[in-house]
Design a protein around this motif. Structure first.
Motif, PDB file in Angstrom:
ATOM      1  N   PHE A 196      46.207  45.485  38.478  1.00 20.27           N
ATOM      2  CA  PHE A 196      46.513  45.962  37.136  1.00 20.27           C
ATOM      3  C   PHE A 196      45.788  45.095  36.110  1.00 20.27           C
ATOM      4  CE2 PHE A 196      49.951  47.094  39.966  1.00 20.27           C
ATOM      5  CZ  PHE A 196      50.083  48.449  39.716  1.00 20.27           C
ATOM      6  N   GLU A 197      45.536  45.649  34.960  1.00 18.48           N
ATOM      7  CA  GLU A 197      44.816  44.914  33.913  1.00 18.48           C
ATOM      8  C   GLU A 197      45.534  43.608  33.591  1.00 18.48           C
ATOM      9  OE1 GLU A 197      44.026  47.187  30.406  1.00 18.48           O
ATOM     10  OE2 GLU A 197      43.121  48.823  31.561  1.00 18.48           O
ATOM     11  N   PRO A 198      44.790  42.501  33.571  1.00 17.75           N
ATOM     12  CA  PRO A 198      45.404  41.226  33.166  1.00 17.75           C
ATOM     13  C   PRO A 198      45.939  41.324  31.739  1.00 17.75           C
ATOM     14  CG  PRO A 198      43.265  40.849  34.185  1.00 17.75           C
ATOM     15  CD  PRO A 198      43.388  42.337  33.959  1.00 17.75           C
ATOM     16  N   GLY A 237      49.232  31.033  25.983  1.00 17.43           N
ATOM     17  CA  GLY A 237      47.815  31.356  26.080  1.00 17.43           C
ATOM     18  C   GLY A 237      47.306  31.685  27.470  1.00 17.43           C
ATOM     19  N   ASP A 238      48.150  31.619  28.489  1.00 17.84           N
ATOM     20  CA  ASP A 238      47.727  31.983  29.839  1.00 17.84           C
ATOM     21  C   ASP A 238      47.675  33.499  29.996  1.00 17.84           C
ATOM     22  OD1 ASP A 238      47.497  29.345  30.726  1.00 17.84           O
ATOM     23  OD2 ASP A 238      49.588  29.256  31.353  1.00 17.84           O
ATOM     24  N   TRP A 239      47.089  33.937  31.104  1.00 16.29           N
ATOM     25  CA  TRP A 239      46.967  35.351  31.419  1.00 16.29           C
ATOM     26  C   TRP A 239      47.559  35.623  32.789  1.00 16.29           C
ATOM     27  CZ3 TRP A 239      44.353  39.371  28.699  1.00 16.29           C
ATOM     28  CH2 TRP A 239      43.878  38.977  27.452  1.00 16.29           C
ATOM     29  N   GLN A 240      48.145  36.794  32.960  1.00 11.03           N
ATOM     30  CA  GLN A 240      48.751  37.196  34.234  1.00 11.03           C
ATOM     31  C   GLN A 240      48.065  38.466  34.734  1.00 11.03           C
ATOM     32  OE1 GLN A 240      53.055  37.152  34.501  1.00 11.03           O
ATOM     33  NE2 GLN A 240      53.033  39.129  35.561  1.00 11.03           N
ATOM     34  N   CYS A 241      47.797  38.498  36.048  1.00 14.30           N
ATOM     35  CA  CYS A 241      47.249  39.695  36.679  1.00 14.30           C
ATOM     36  C   CYS A 241      48.212  40.125  37.789  1.00 14.30           C
ATOM     37  CB  CYS A 241      45.856  39.435  37.248  1.00 14.30           C
ATOM     38  SG  CYS A 241      45.099  40.913  37.956  1.00 14.30           S
ATOM     39  N   ASP A 242      48.830  41.282  37.605  1.00 16.04           N
ATOM     40  CA  ASP A 242      49.737  41.832  38.607  1.00 16.04           C
ATOM     41  C   ASP A 242      48.924  42.605  39.644  1.00 16.04           C
ATOM     42  OD1 ASP A 242      52.163  41.048  37.184  1.00 16.04           O
ATOM     43  OD2 ASP A 242      51.617  42.615  35.757  1.00 16.04           O
TER      44      ASP A 242
END
Length: 96
Positions: free
Chosen positions: A27-29, A35-40
């Motif tokens: 899924f789109e990050p 400020g971090d990013w998550q990618c499911d």
């Protein structure tokens, strides 16, 4: 859940001769706290459903970590079920 950005269809062959279609979706990050990013990402089949995620300092790192993590998860599924994934008719899942 964010939109799907990529997916791969695999075939899981079990020792009994049974076969199961499995889809791996990324899924789109998206940005999260500090400020971090998550990618499911998701691994889904008839008997398998895992929804997982990775976190990176930016969207590229989060996606890169998800691509690496899915390899470990698929190898775990193979060991747990004494099974083998196939992609395009060939053994393996092609996540490196």
């Amino acid at each position: 859940m964010n939109p799907t950005s990529a997916e791969r269809k695999l075939l899981l062959k079990l020792p009994s001769g049974a076969e199961e279609d499995v889809v791996v979706r990324f899924f789109e990050p998206h940005p999260i706290e500090q400020g971090d990013w998550q990618c499911d990402y998701e691994i889904q089949g008839d008997s398998i459903h895992r929804l997982l995620y990775t976190v990176g300092i930016d969207s590229v790192q989060a996606l890169s970590l998800a691509l690496g993590s899915v390899r470990v998860d698929l190898e775990h599924i193979e060991r747990k079920h004494n099974a083998k994934f196939y992609f395009l008719g060939e053994p393996g899942h092609e996540f490196k």
